[in-house]
Design a protein around this motif. Structure first.
Motif, PDB file in Angstrom:
ATOM      1  N   ASP A 193       0.897  -1.153  -0.146  1.00  0.00           N
ATOM      2  CA  ASP A 193       0.075   0.028   0.183  1.00  0.00           C
ATOM      3  C   ASP A 193       0.794   1.164   0.062  1.00  0.00           C
ATOM      4  O   ASP A 193       1.904   1.234   0.676  1.00  0.00           O
ATOM      5  N   GLY A 194       0.565   2.309  -0.642  1.00  0.00           N
ATOM      6  CA  GLY A 194       0.888   3.602  -0.585  1.00  0.00           C
ATOM      7  C   GLY A 194       2.306   3.661  -1.533  1.00  0.00           C
ATOM      8  O   GLY A 194       3.009   4.507  -1.533  1.00  0.00           O
TER       9      GLY A 194
ATOM     10  N   GLU B 269      -9.196   2.944  -2.275  1.00  0.00           N
ATOM     11  CA  GLU B 269      -8.311   3.504  -3.069  1.00  0.00           C
ATOM     12  C   GLU B 269      -7.248   2.637  -3.671  1.00  0.00           C
ATOM     13  O   GLU B 269      -6.713   2.521  -4.986  1.00  0.00           O
ATOM     14  N   GLU B 270      -6.753   1.794  -2.623  1.00  0.00           N
ATOM     15  CA  GLU B 270      -5.703   1.118  -2.882  1.00  0.00           C
ATOM     16  C   GLU B 270      -5.959  -0.365  -3.569  1.00  0.00           C
ATOM     17  O   GLU B 270      -5.209  -0.817  -4.436  1.00  0.00           O
ATOM     18  N   ARG B 271      -7.049  -0.909  -3.159  1.00  0.00           N
ATOM     19  CA  ARG B 271      -7.419  -2.115  -3.740  1.00  0.00           C
ATOM     20  C   ARG B 271      -8.756  -2.191  -4.373  1.00  0.00           C
ATOM     21  O   ARG B 271      -9.318  -3.230  -4.452  1.00  0.00           O
TER      22      ARG B 271
ATOM     23  N   GLN C   1      -4.052  -8.462  -5.190  1.00  0.00           N
ATOM     24  CA  GLN C   1      -4.593  -7.638  -5.902  1.00  0.00           C
ATOM     25  C   GLN C   1      -4.797  -8.023  -7.343  1.00  0.00           C
ATOM     26  O   GLN C   1      -4.969  -7.353  -8.239  1.00  0.00           O
TER      27      GLN C   1
ATOM     28  N   TYR D  23      -0.493   4.783   5.631  1.00  0.00           N
ATOM     29  CA  TYR D  23      -0.411   3.316   5.210  1.00  0.00           C
ATOM     30  C   TYR D  23       0.725   2.626   6.427  1.00  0.00           C
ATOM     31  O   TYR D  23       0.964   1.690   6.165  1.00  0.00           O
TER      32      TYR D  23
ATOM     33  N   LYS E 212       0.778  -4.044 -10.122  1.00  0.00           N
ATOM     34  CA  LYS E 212       1.243  -4.218  -8.765  1.00  0.00           C
ATOM     35  C   LYS E 212       1.799  -6.017  -8.551  1.00  0.00           C
ATOM     36  O   LYS E 212       0.853  -6.866  -8.971  1.00  0.00           O
TER      37      LYS E 212
END
Lengths: 330, 512
Positions: free
Chosen positions: A90-91, B436-438, A189, A128, A184
């Motif tokens: 993340d981030g 937002e991230e996932r 994900q 994060y 990523k």
């Protein structure tokens, strides 16, 4: 259900509770955690132990330093912003290009200076970090991934995860970014996990989520049978991480740079268990095998060689055959 | 390796310790194991009406001291104008009233609350062997013969006493017995006779006087039973029917040959004992009982605290239970949530709002909060001020929901104020970061997961019995602690992992 439990036990599958209770508690001393949890400390360690890492461009610890980021970057066109204490990828902001005042991120979106600074303040604020403590943002140079991998990735940088137990590499996989994972290398994900034979460095079947995949969904290339370049060196580096951070059970994330060869991206004190799915193997039997060696002192390269000899797949066969074998439906 | 077994010891110790205190409180102090249990209690009252004769008046009333099967929880005396002294002995208690001058008839009252006892205490100490009665002829010979006859027919003290009492009933013609029975006029005479005859065999006996606690009575009938000592314990016989056993509803008021009341300087114009049945909460009785026993163990309960503090502790003491649910869901089932124990705090809020309405309110606040949070993101605020803004927005949203629902006369909307706003704000923040991230799916999935865990924790915590147990028996949380420690050493698979690692087993089944 009992049958499933017994079967998993027999297959040597390590569950989360067992990983925490039987390995992480026993082999990872809490005082060494910061050495891997803080990516800046980790990088310093790696450098001290002569382990190759991507260059550090700068560290931003205070909000007021954010204004200086543009000076720090100079006219760099490529860099990566990471939270020093981030988790799960993340981030991380990857900048791959620049047009005037605008940067280009890995997905090809335009990022202006304000957005970049806002991202960095968020990182410093601790959004994060585990537990939300104030954090630091680090900017490091972008890895130019080895073109050898280009057929197996969509944007992003594929990385190689090696689990190192008491200094012995015990299992490895590669994580291939896909369109779904937004470039990523994160299995949660949507990246593809690919088991790598420790003995030969040749990829085996791939896994997306829990289902087997034989071809990369975006490039269409066959996943199995790919020979990871510099495999000996990768295992050697992974083994040396043990001396550097003194964690008995760790995960080393390694990327292949076009020019610099394998680089250690980060270490993980609580490496995930999906590597077992990617390898279609439980990890426990290998951990037991390492335990059986006893406490005799071996150099990192001796350990890497031992792992290649003893923990490789029995049937590490020529490229084509293993490719067809693993593309069979399970 | 020593450390490896330490947890078992600790866990078992905690469970055993908590269990022991719990057992002591239930068995010895009579704390009811379930809420809303009721027990029978009795109010007994002795009224002694005195008609003055002359001079100073002294009245003596025997008080119940050790009524087997019962405890005396509260006592009071009504005797205006009289001086009162209570003589407390181990087995004998008396109230002494005295007044120098009594002009007119006057009633003295003794009143007590009688509750069932949890432990059995003897009504009398171990007796000495009585001297053989000195009788004149022909009674002496008759008594000797009777004793010899009965002894021949019996095996031990118990059967001897039963056989002797049987003959006393006169059901069987017997010359010797008839000789004695000729003199028996009253019931008391009969009991005295039984004592004399048993003393002839050197068997200690004791008269037990009391009343039956079986119905409300204005004028309870005094009964007398005969206790016979067999060398180890007192056996109780009905001197009329010769039946053995102390009836459960028999309340022993006093023992021995004496009278209930003894008065000088006046005569008793009326002596009446009345009983009234009362239903009391078992818990209340247990508290009174533990006061009698001066038991420190009974202090281990929140019931001694001020009522408001009790309410707070009822919630606090439930938290370990909710947390146990979370431990099970995380380490055994394998679910994940925002914040380790945030679901427990949300569950506590559900206690006030009820489950479905609570979930509705929670979803409403979080959705609205997320909406504002996404807008704030565009303003590019720094982290802490942004969090502060989210908290403020959450507070405003809660207020707005309360006001609006009040206007529409819906009370649930008001309880929204009990939501832990900081927790809600953190959930909003975490959800938006994950969003937002996932992506939205992962974020909403985790949100629903947290809500599910909160709901489950709520359902467990809302079981009334649990709330009752932790407040009355806080030591149960020691057992819970033991269980949690033991669970902490579980390194087996989580339920979700069985699914997750399924491919690894499937592969094993493929023949090589």
């Amino acid at each position: 259900m009992i049958g499933r439990i017994l079967a998993l036990k027999k297959a040597g599958v390590l569950g989360l509770n067992a990983r925490n209770g039987d390995y992480i508690f026993h082999y990872n001393q809490r005082k060494y955690y910061p050495l891997v949890d803080d990516k800046i400390l980790c990088k310093e360690r790696m450098i001290r132990y002569d382990l190759p890492v991507p260059d550090l461009i700068g560290v931003l610890r205070e909000m007021h330093e954010v204004a200086d980021v543009s000076d720090m970057l100079g006219d760099r066109k490529e860099f990566v912003v990471k939270p020093a204490n981030g988790s799960g990828g993340d981030g991380i902001l990857v900048i791959v290009g620049r047009q005037g005042d605008y940067f280009l991120d890995a997905d090809g979106r335009m990022v202006d200076m304000d957005t970049l600074e806002h991202h960095i303040t968020n990182v410093i604020g601790g959004i994060y970090s585990l537990g939300g403590q104030p954090d630091a943002a680090m900017i490091e140079s972008l890895v130019h991934f080895d073109p050898a991998f280009s057929r197996l990735t969509y944007h992003g940088v594929p990385d190689i995860r090696v689990i190192v137990f008491k200094g012995y590499p015990v299992m490895a996989m590669s994580r291939l970014p896909t369109r779904r994972s937004h470039g990523k290398a994160n299995l949660h994900q949507g990246a593809i996990g690919v088991g790598i034979d420790l003995g030969s460095g040749i990829t085996m079947g791939g896994v997306s989520g829990n289902s087997a995949v034989s071809h990369h969904p975006d490039t269409g290339a066959a996943i199995a049978g790919f020979h990871v370049p510099g495999w000996n060196q990768i295992l050697d580096m992974s083994a040396r991480c043990y001396e550097a951070v003194k964690l008995g059970y760790l995960g080393a994330d390694i990327v292949l740079d076009r020019d610099l060869g394998p680089l250690i991206l980060e270490l993980n004190a609580r490496p995930g268990l999906n590597i077992q799915i990617a390898n279609r193997r439980g990890i426990r039997h290998r951990l037991d095998a390492v335990d059986a060696i006893g406490d005799a002192k071996h150099t990192p390269s001796e350990r890497a060689v031992w792992s290649m000899r003893n923990l490789g797949e029995r049937k590490a066969e020529p490229v084509v055959e293993s490719a067809t074998a693993s593309s069979l439906p399970p | 390796m020593k450390r490896d077994s330490q947890w078992i010891t600790l866990s078992l110790l905690l469970i055993a310790f908590g269990g022991l205190i719990f057992a002591y409180k239930v068995v010895r102090l009579g704390f009811p194991p379930y809420p809303d249990m009721e027990s029978a209690a009795w109010t007994i009252q002795a009224k002694l009406e005195l008609t003055p004769e002359r001079g100073a008046v002294r009245a003596n009333l025997v008080l119940p001291s050790r009524p087997t099967g019962y405890d005396i929880a509260q006592e009071n005396f009504v005797s205006r104008g009289f001086g009162l002294t209570v003589k407390d002995g181990d087995y004998q208690r008396e109230a002494d009233w005295a007044i120098r001058r009594l002009r007119e008839s006057k009633s003295l009252y003794y009143r007590a609350l009688v509750i069932p006892a949890t432990s059995r205490r003897n009504f009398a100490p171990r007796p000495d062997y009585p001297a053989p009665p000195e009788l004149e002829e022909p009674f002496a010979t008759a008594a000797r013969d009777l004793v010899n006859e009965v002894r021949a027919e019996s095996a031990d003290t118990e059967s001897f006493a039963a056989a002797m009492l049987n003959r006393l009933t006169g059901s069987r013609p017997d010359e010797n017995m008839d000789l004695f029975l000729a003199d028996v006029e009253t019931f008391r005479d009969r009991v005295d006779l039984a004592q004399t005859l048993l003393a002839g065999a050197r068997i200690p006996t004791l008269q037990l006087h009391g009343i039956r606690l079986d119905q409300d009575a204005q004028r309870a009938h005094l009964e007398t039973l005969l206790a016979v000592y067999n060398g180890d314990e007192w056996l109780v016989f009905d001197p009329v029917s010769a039946e053995e056993g102390l009836p459960a509803d028999f309340f022993i008021w006093w023992t021995g040959r004496g009278d209930l009341a003894d008065v000088k300087g006046a005569h008793i114009s009326d002596l009446q004992i009345s009983t009234r049945h009362r239903v009391k909460r078992s818990l209340e009785l247990a508290q009174q009982r533990s006061e009698l026993q001066i038991s420190r163990i009974s202090l281990i309960s929140t019931l001694q605290l001020p009522i408001q503090t009790q309410a707070v502790y009822e919630i606090l003491l439930l938290i370990p239970l909710g947390i146990l649910v979370i431990v099970l869901l995380r380490n055994f089932v394998g679910l994940s949530s925002f914040g380790t124990f945030a679901p427990v705090l949300i569950a506590l809020a559900f206690r006030e709002t009820e489950l479905l309405k609570g979930i509705g309110l929670f979803v409403m606040i979080v959705s609205l909060g997320l909406f504002f949070r996404f807008y704030l993101e565009r303003l590019r605020l720094l982290l802490v001020p942004r969090l502060a803004a989210v908290v403020t927005i959450v507070v405003l949203l809660m207020t707005a929901i309360s006001i609006i629902s009040d206007q529409f006369g819906m009370e649930t909307g008001l309880s929204v104020s009990l939501f832990p706003m900081i927790i809600v704000s953190m959930v909003i923040e975490r959800m938006s970061v994950i969003w937002e991230e996932r992506g939205a799916t992962a974020s909403i999935k985790e949100g629903i997961g947290s809500l599910f865990m909160a709901a489950l924790a709520y359902l467990v915590m809302s079981v009334d019995v649990f709330a009752y147990w932790v407040t009355v028996y806080p030591e149960l949380n020691l057992m819970l602690l033991g269980v949690i420690i033991a669970l902490g050493r579980y390194t087996g698979f989580r339920l979700t992992e069985l699914r997750r690692f399924k491919p690894l087993v499937m592969q094993q089944k493929v023949p090589e």
